[in-house]
Design a protein around this motif. Structure first.
Motif, PDB file in Angstrom:
ATOM      1  N   PHE A 119      16.493  40.787 -29.066  1.00 28.96           N
ATOM      2  CA  PHE A 119      16.927  42.137 -28.717  1.00 28.96           C
ATOM      3  C   PHE A 119      16.256  43.187 -29.591  1.00 28.96           C
ATOM      4  CE2 PHE A 119      19.953  45.576 -29.753  1.00 28.96           C
ATOM      5  CZ  PHE A 119      20.031  46.191 -28.506  1.00 28.96           C
ATOM      6  N   LEU A 120      16.170  42.923 -30.880  1.00 24.75           N
ATOM      7  CA  LEU A 120      15.592  43.891 -31.808  1.00 24.75           C
ATOM      8  C   LEU A 120      14.095  44.077 -31.562  1.00 24.75           C
ATOM      9  CD1 LEU A 120      16.543  45.663 -34.148  1.00 24.75           C
ATOM     10  CD2 LEU A 120      15.911  43.842 -35.711  1.00 24.75           C
ATOM     11  N   MET A 121      13.360  42.975 -31.410  1.00 25.64           N
ATOM     12  CA  MET A 121      11.913  43.078 -31.179  1.00 25.64           C
ATOM     13  C   MET A 121      11.613  43.636 -29.791  1.00 25.64           C
ATOM     14  SD  MET A 121      10.381  39.683 -33.073  1.00 25.64           S
ATOM     15  CE  MET A 121      11.616  38.511 -32.511  1.00 25.64           C
ATOM     16  N   TYR A 122      12.482  43.363 -28.837  1.00 31.15           N
ATOM     17  CA  TYR A 122      12.310  43.893 -27.479  1.00 31.15           C
ATOM     18  C   TYR A 122      12.238  45.410 -27.500  1.00 31.15           C
ATOM     19  CZ  TYR A 122      14.051  45.506 -22.920  1.00 31.15           C
ATOM     20  OH  TYR A 122      14.238  46.185 -21.736  1.00 31.15           O
ATOM     21  N   ARG A 123      13.088  46.027 -28.319  1.00 26.53           N
ATOM     22  CA  ARG A 123      13.104  47.486 -28.387  1.00 26.53           C
ATOM     23  C   ARG A 123      11.766  48.050 -28.887  1.00 26.53           C
ATOM     24  NH1 ARG A 123      16.873  49.619 -25.168  1.00 26.53           N
ATOM     25  NH2 ARG A 123      18.841  48.500 -25.375  1.00 26.53           N
ATOM     26  N   PHE A 124      11.134  47.368 -29.798  1.00 29.05           N
ATOM     27  CA  PHE A 124       9.843  47.835 -30.306  1.00 29.05           C
ATOM     28  C   PHE A 124       8.742  47.610 -29.271  1.00 29.05           C
ATOM     29  CE2 PHE A 124      11.947  48.024 -34.350  1.00 29.05           C
ATOM     30  CZ  PHE A 124      11.220  48.955 -35.071  1.00 29.05           C
ATOM     31  N   PHE A 125       8.774  46.464 -28.624  1.00 31.19           N
ATOM     32  CA  PHE A 125       7.724  46.161 -27.645  1.00 31.19           C
ATOM     33  C   PHE A 125       7.791  47.088 -26.436  1.00 31.19           C
ATOM     34  CE2 PHE A 125       7.655  41.554 -29.309  1.00 31.19           C
ATOM     35  CZ  PHE A 125       6.647  41.875 -30.203  1.00 31.19           C
ATOM     36  N   THR A 126       8.998  47.485 -26.025  1.00 31.27           N
ATOM     37  CA  THR A 126       9.096  48.413 -24.902  1.00 31.27           C
ATOM     38  C   THR A 126       8.584  49.802 -25.269  1.00 31.27           C
ATOM     39  OG1 THR A 126      11.393  48.887 -25.534  1.00 31.27           O
ATOM     40  CG2 THR A 126      11.032  47.257 -23.778  1.00 31.27           C
ATOM     41  N   GLY A 127       8.521  50.115 -26.555  1.00 33.21           N
ATOM     42  CA  GLY A 127       8.027  51.418 -26.985  1.00 33.21           C
ATOM     43  C   GLY A 127       6.517  51.517 -27.089  1.00 33.21           C
ATOM     44  N   LEU A 128       5.806  50.431 -26.868  1.00 36.74           N
ATOM     45  CA  LEU A 128       4.347  50.474 -26.932  1.00 36.74           C
ATOM     46  C   LEU A 128       3.802  51.263 -25.750  1.00 36.74           C
ATOM     47  CD1 LEU A 128       3.459  46.805 -27.975  1.00 36.74           C
ATOM     48  CD2 LEU A 128       3.790  48.806 -29.428  1.00 36.74           C
ATOM     49  N   PRO A 129       2.781  52.088 -25.972  1.00 43.25           N
ATOM     50  CA  PRO A 129       2.223  52.902 -24.877  1.00 43.25           C
ATOM     51  C   PRO A 129       1.671  52.017 -23.759  1.00 43.25           C
ATOM     52  CG  PRO A 129       1.426  53.667 -27.014  1.00 43.25           C
ATOM     53  CD  PRO A 129       2.120  52.358 -27.254  1.00 43.25           C
TER      54      PRO A 129
END
Length: 278
Positions: free
Chosen positions: A160-170
């Motif tokens: 869940f935590l890493m998902y949030r960062f990966f979805t923020g990639l351009p």
């Protein structure tokens, strides 16, 4: 008004720091001094327990006893190291690709599956304990360190935590890499992991803090004392071993504090990212 706010913050900070100061002071006190302060609680004396802001006669005897004359402490310490290192390595190998898949790919029932992930994340260990016990018993993994590591490797919170960062990639960056001929694996390793490293590191920091202090899982799944982690060693406190117990608590706390300080910036980013709604 500002003075009132600052004063309240100082009082809150002092209340948060006091337990740590309590441990440090206790670890530097001799057994006689501790007995005089804690006898009403841990002994047969009457009255109320008391405490001192500073040790009257500071000594490192408890630390020397723990480091030089307590092989049981080192066995449990290294058990904690093994468990924590194995869990973190497993979470990186399993959780990072899973988070990338949820963030960057579309597939049937994706939202449903991710909702199940979130529901599992919110369930406490007590809810899952029986099912975990039955599975580990069937796999012959009870009373083994592997039985402690395996369920934690598939923890949903790092995903869940890493998902949030990966979805923020351009998205434009990902599409540009595809147009340049980069495959999905190359995009994942050369773009996803480097740019998502704050999320990965914050997941590692939180994972370390959680697994270094495991208590319920070892109590439920481990029967052999030689396999216990350090978290099960600390509660064994008696009056004649109070100084050693304080010293052991400080030594067990030190790695967690160092890891937290080293990853504090990434942890703050991870918390902020996890709090952002889609």
């Amino acid at each position: 008004m500002r003075k009132i706010i600052n004063g309240s913050l100082i009082l809150a900070a002092a209340a948060a720091v006091f337990p740590i100061w309590f441990l440090i002071c206790g670890s530097l006190m001799g057994n006689g001094e501790l007995a005089g302060l804690l006898a009403p609680v841990m002994g047969n004396a009457e009255g109320f327990a008391s405490w001192k802001f500073l040790p009257e006669y500071p000594t490192l005897r408890s630390y020397i006893r723990m480091l030089l004359d307590s092989p049981e402490f080192f066995v449990m310490f290294w058990n904690s190291v093994k468990i924590t290192a194995a869990v973190l390595a497993g979470q990186i190998l399993v959780g990072t690709p899973a988070a990338w898949g949820f963030a960057r790919f579309s597939f049937p029932a994706k939202k449903l599956l991710f909702t199940v992930y979130i529901a599992l994340m919110m369930m406490p260990f007590q809810v899952m304990m029986l099912s975990n016990y039955l599975v580990l018993n069937r796999l012959k993994l009870l009373d083994t360190l592997t039985g402690i590591v395996l369920p934690s490797v598939f923890s949903t919170f790092p995903v869940f935590l890493m998902y949030r960062f990966f979805t923020g990639l351009p998205e434009a960056l990902i599409e540009s890499a595809r147009l340049d001929g980069a495959g999905e694996l190359r995009i994942f390793f050369e773009i996803g992991i480097p740019l998502g490293s704050p999320g990965i590191i914050s997941a590692l920091v939180l994972g370390f803090l959680e697994n270094w202090n495991l208590l319920e899982q070892p109590m439920a799944f481990l029967k052999t004392k030689e396999k216990w982690p350090l978290s099960l060693y600390l509660p064994n406190i008696t009056m004649d071993q109070a100084g050693a117990a304080f010293a052991a608590s400080v030594l067990a706390l030190l790695p967690a504090v160092l890891v937290f300080l080293a990853g504090q910036d990434y942890l703050e980013q991870g918390i902020v990212s996890a709090a952002v709604k889609e």
